[in-house]
Enzyme design. Structure first.
Site, PDB file in Angstrom:
ATOM      1  N   ASP A 177       0.662 -11.373   6.195  1.00 40.24           N
ATOM      2  CA  ASP A 177       1.245 -10.245   5.435  1.00 40.24           C
ATOM      3  C   ASP A 177       2.981  -9.757   6.428  1.00 40.24           C
ATOM      4  O   ASP A 177       3.410  -9.049   5.588  1.00 40.24           O
ATOM      5  CB  ASP A 177       0.635  -9.234   4.792  1.00 40.24           C
ATOM      6  CG  ASP A 177      -0.051  -8.777   6.344  1.00 40.24           C
ATOM      7  OD1 ASP A 177      -1.306  -8.952   7.290  1.00 40.24           O
ATOM      8  OD2 ASP A 177       0.020  -7.542   5.942  1.00 40.24           O
ATOM      9  N   ARG A 231      14.324  -0.286   1.862  1.00 39.74           N
ATOM     10  CA  ARG A 231      14.569  -1.166   1.962  1.00 39.74           C
ATOM     11  C   ARG A 231      15.250  -2.207   1.492  1.00 39.74           C
ATOM     12  O   ARG A 231      14.870  -1.841  -0.208  1.00 39.74           O
ATOM     13  CB  ARG A 231      13.547  -1.644   2.844  1.00 39.74           C
ATOM     14  CG  ARG A 231      12.264  -0.968   3.601  1.00 39.74           C
ATOM     15  CD  ARG A 231      11.146  -1.924   4.613  1.00 39.74           C
ATOM     16  NE  ARG A 231      10.292  -2.297   3.610  1.00 39.74           N
ATOM     17  CZ  ARG A 231       8.956  -2.612   3.834  1.00 39.74           C
ATOM     18  NH1 ARG A 231       9.571  -2.445   5.435  1.00 39.74           N
ATOM     19  NH2 ARG A 231       7.852  -2.830   2.965  1.00 39.74           N
ATOM     20  N   GLY A 271       0.419  -0.970  -0.567  1.00 42.74           N
ATOM     21  CA  GLY A 271      -0.326  -0.128   0.163  1.00 42.74           C
ATOM     22  C   GLY A 271       1.004   1.546   0.277  1.00 42.74           C
ATOM     23  O   GLY A 271       0.271   2.134  -0.374  1.00 42.74           O
ATOM     24  N   ARG A 272       1.907   0.855   0.746  1.00 39.52           N
ATOM     25  CA  ARG A 272       2.946   2.207   0.064  1.00 39.52           C
ATOM     26  C   ARG A 272       4.184   2.092   0.128  1.00 39.52           C
ATOM     27  O   ARG A 272       5.345   2.970   0.004  1.00 39.52           O
ATOM     28  CB  ARG A 272       3.019   3.004   2.060  1.00 39.52           C
ATOM     29  CG  ARG A 272       2.616   2.400   3.328  1.00 39.52           C
ATOM     30  CD  ARG A 272       2.953   3.090   4.172  1.00 39.52           C
ATOM     31  NE  ARG A 272       3.491   2.554   5.385  1.00 39.52           N
ATOM     32  CZ  ARG A 272       3.614   2.781   6.660  1.00 39.52           C
ATOM     33  NH1 ARG A 272       3.486   4.169   6.869  1.00 39.52           N
ATOM     34  NH2 ARG A 272       3.765   2.332   8.160  1.00 39.52           N
ATOM     35  N   ARG A 328       5.991 -12.160   0.811  1.00 38.77           N
ATOM     36  CA  ARG A 328       4.923 -12.977   2.787  1.00 38.77           C
ATOM     37  C   ARG A 328       4.927 -14.002   2.398  1.00 38.77           C
ATOM     38  O   ARG A 328       4.113 -14.258   1.623  1.00 38.77           O
ATOM     39  CB  ARG A 328       4.841 -11.741   2.978  1.00 38.77           C
ATOM     40  CG  ARG A 328       5.755 -10.645   2.453  1.00 38.77           C
ATOM     41  CD  ARG A 328       4.807  -9.642   2.151  1.00 38.77           C
ATOM     42  NE  ARG A 328       5.604  -7.933   2.053  1.00 38.77           N
ATOM     43  CZ  ARG A 328       5.748  -7.255   3.276  1.00 38.77           C
ATOM     44  NH1 ARG A 328       4.915  -7.579   4.724  1.00 38.77           N
ATOM     45  NH2 ARG A 328       6.464  -5.944   3.231  1.00 38.77           N
TER      46      ARG A 328
END
Length: 502
Positions: free
Chosen positions: A263, A187, A104-105, A194
Site C-alpha cells: 500500500d 502532498r 486513514g488520515r 498504489r
C-alpha cells in the site's frame, strides 16, 4: 460553522474552472466523500516555493487574504469546486495480507493543471476517515516536517517522488508514544494510486471495479499501453520498469524507505509515504531504518528484492484482467536485468566512469565491501572520491583517511586509477561529473531532528534553512553551510529511532 458551509463563503479559488477530481468519477466503490476535520488555530510551519512553482501558483499564494490558503491547507475551509474524499485500498504489510486499509488520515482535495500535467493535492493529517482503523486520523508536527523535507529533498536529488507544498501546525494535542502537537502536510503528485488499490478490488472479487481502475490508470497515466495487444500486461511491464529504476535511485543515494508495504508502492513509480525513512550514515548494507521492522525485512540491501515481491503482488491482483498468466510473468521478467543495468549506470556515474568495461561491477563491489567493512560514511565517501588524483603516488588523503584498512583502500585505489586511465579520464572533468552524481547534502536523521526540535519549540527557521540546502544537494553552497549540513553525524545521532509512528 462546518467546513462545507465555509466553502460557500467568498473564498477565491486559484483556478477559475474549479478543482476537478478525476478519481471521483470512478464511483463510490472507490472512496468515501467527507470533509476534513478542522485544525484549531492553525499556523504556517513551512512552504515550498519549488512545489508552488510546479503547480503554477504565484509567489504570494500563501499570503493572499482572498485565498485563505492557511485555512484551506489546514482542513478548515475548502475552495469552491473541491470535493474532498478518502480512497479505499488494501495491501500486504511486512509481507502479510492486512486486508482493507485506505486513506486513514489523508483526504484528496482535487487537481490543478500545471505545465507538467494534472497534479492532485492531498491533505495528510486532516482527521479521521472510515479507513482510520481506530486511529485518530491526525499527523504530528514531527512526522509532517520529516515528510515535507524528504519529499522536497528527493526532488532535489532528481528521484521520482510525491511533493510537499506546505505544512501547517496547531497546538492541538495528539497522542503517539507521547503527547505531541498536530500538523497537516499538503502532498502533491500526478496520482496517489498504489499497488494496494488494485489488490483491494482483486481480493474482494470486484472485477468490474478492478477493470475500471486499471482502465483509468492507463487512460490518464500510461496512454501508450492502450494500443498494446494486451494493455493490462503492458501496464504491468511499464510499472515494473519504473519500479526498477526507482530502486536503483534509492540504492545509489543510500535511501532507506523503511516500510515498503504494497500500500506504500506508487503505481507511477514514485517514492511515496515518508515515514520511518533514513539516509545511510555509516555504510551498512543490512541497515534497518525502521525501529518497528524487527525482522529487517526492509533493510537497505533488501529493498530491490522487496520491490520485486511487491510487483508480484500487483501482478496477482491484475490476473483477472490478463488472459494468460504467463503474460504477467513475462511483464515482470525484465525487472532484475533492468534494475541491475540501472544500478550499474548509477554506480558508474558516481565513480565518474564514462564507458562500460569488463570488471566495472567488480570494481564497484570491491569499493562497497571496503566501505562496509570500515563503516565509511556513504555520502561523504562518494563525494570525496570526486577529488581523487590519478597521478602515480598520489596520496588521496581526503578519501583514504575514511578507511581503517588503508591497505585495502590502496589496493582498490590502484585499480580505480588504472580504470580511469583506460578511458583517458581527465581528473578535473571527472570531478565535475562526479559532483553532479554524488550529493553533498542529504536529509540525515540528525539534521531533521534538529529542525523538528526547534519547530516544537516554536522556531521554524531551521526547517526553512534546511529546505533551502536540500533544494540544491549537489552544490557546494559555501563553507559555513558545508560545516553545518555536510559533516559527519554527531555521536548522539546514533540514538535516534524512527518507527511507523514517525
Amino acid at each position: 460553522m462546518n467546513v462545507i458551509e465555509l466553502a460557500n463563503e467568498a473564498v477565491a479559488p486559484p483556478l477559475a474552472r474549479g478543482w476537478p477530481n478525476r478519481f471521483q468519477g470512478l464511483g463510490e466503490s472507490f472512496y468515501t466523500a467527507l470533509p476534513p476535520e478542522p485544525l484549531p488555530d492553525p499556523h504556517w510551519v513551512a512552504t515550498s516555493a519549488d512545489c508552488a512553482a510546479l503547480l503554477g501558483l504565484p509567489p504570494d499564494w500563501a499570503q493572499r487574504p482572498d485565498w485563505q490558503a492557511l485555512q484551506v491547507f489546514s482542513g478548515n475551509q475548502v475552495w469552491p469546486g473541491m470535493h474532498t474524499l478518502a480512497s479505499v485500498y488494501s495491501g500486504h504489510q511486512f509481507g502479510v495480507w492486512a486486508g482493507q486499509l485506505g486513506d486513514g488520515r489523508a483526504l484528496w482535495l482535487g487537481e490543478i493543471d500545471t505545465p507538467a500535467g494534472a497534479m492532485e493535492l492531498q491533505l495528510k493529517g486532516a482527521g479521521r476517515t472510515p479507513y482510520s482503523r481506530m486511529g485518530d486520523g491526525r499527523a504530528v508536527l514531527r512526522s509532517s516536517i520529516r515528510e515535507f523535507l524528504c519529499s522536497e529533498a528527493m526532488a532535489g536529488l532528481g528521484i521520482p517522488t510525491t511533493r510537499a507544498l506546505c505544512v501547517t501546525g496547531s497546538a492541538l494535542p495528539v497522542r503517539r508514544e507521547t503527547i505531541e502537537t498536530a500538523a497537516v502536510v499538503t502532498r502533491v503528485a500526478p496520482s496517489f494510486i498504489r499497488f494496494g488499490h488494485f489488490e483491494h478490488f482483486a481480493h474482494h472479487d470486484q472485477p468490474a471495479e478492478l477493470r475500471a481502475l486499471t482502465d483509468f490508470v492507463i487512460a490518464h497515466h500510461y496512454p501508450d499501453c492502450r494500443d498494446a495487444p494486451e494493455p493490462y500486461a503492458a501496464l504491468l511491464a511499464q510499472v515494473t520498469l519504473r519500479t526498477a529504476a526507482l530502486m536503483a535511485d534509492w540504492q545509489a543515494v543510500g535511501f532507506c524507505h523503511g516500510v515498503m508495504n504494497t500500500d506504500n508502492m506508487s503505481i507511477l513509480g514514485l517514492t511515496i509515504d515518508y515515514g520511518p525513512f533514513g539516509f545511510l550514515d555509516q555504510f551498512d548494507p543490512g541497515h534497518i531504518c525502521n525501529h518497528s521492522d524487527h525482522q529487517g525485512r526492509y533493510a537497505w540491501a533488501r529493498q530491490p528484492n522487496v520491490a520485486f515481491w511487491n510487483l508480484h503482488a500487483l501482478a496477482q491482483a491484475l490476473l483477472p484482467l490478463i488472459p494468460d498468466p504467463d503474460q504477467a510473468l513475462a511483464a515482470l521478467e525484465p525487472y532484475k536485468a533492468a534494475f541491475a543495468d540501472a544500478l550499474l549506470a548509477r554506480w558508474s556515474a558516481k565513480l565518474g566512469l564514462r564507458t562500460r568495461q569488463d570488471g566495472d561491477r567488480e570494481l564497484i563491489d570491491d569499493l562497497l565491501r571496503c566501505m562496509a567493512a570500515d563503516r565509511c560514511d556513504f555520502t561523504i565517501t562518494f563525494r570525496r572520491l570526486a577529488a581523487f588524483d590519478t597521478e602515480p603516488g598520489a596520496a588521496n588523503e581526503a578519501v583514504r583517511d575514511l578507511f581503517i584498512d588503508r591497505a585495502a583502500f590502496d589496493a582498490w585505489a590502484g585499480l580505480y586509477a588504472a580504470r580511469l586511465q583506460r578511458e583517458a579520464s581527465l581528473d578535473a572533468e571527472r570531478a565535475v561529473r562526479m559532483n553532479r552524481a554524488n550529493p553533498k547534502f542529504v536529509l540525515r536523521n540528525h539534521l531533521a531532528e534538529v529542525a523538528i526540535r526547534n519547530a516544537q519549540a516554536g522556531d521554524f527557521m531551521e526547517v526553512e534553512r534546511l529546505l533551502n540546502v536540500l533544494r540544491r544537494p549537489f552544490d557546494e553552497q559555501g563553507a559555513t553551510t558545508s560545516d553545518a549540513y555536510a559533516g559527519f553525524p554527531p555521536e548522539w545521532a546514533q540514538s535516534i529511532e524512527v518507527s511507523c509512528s514517525s
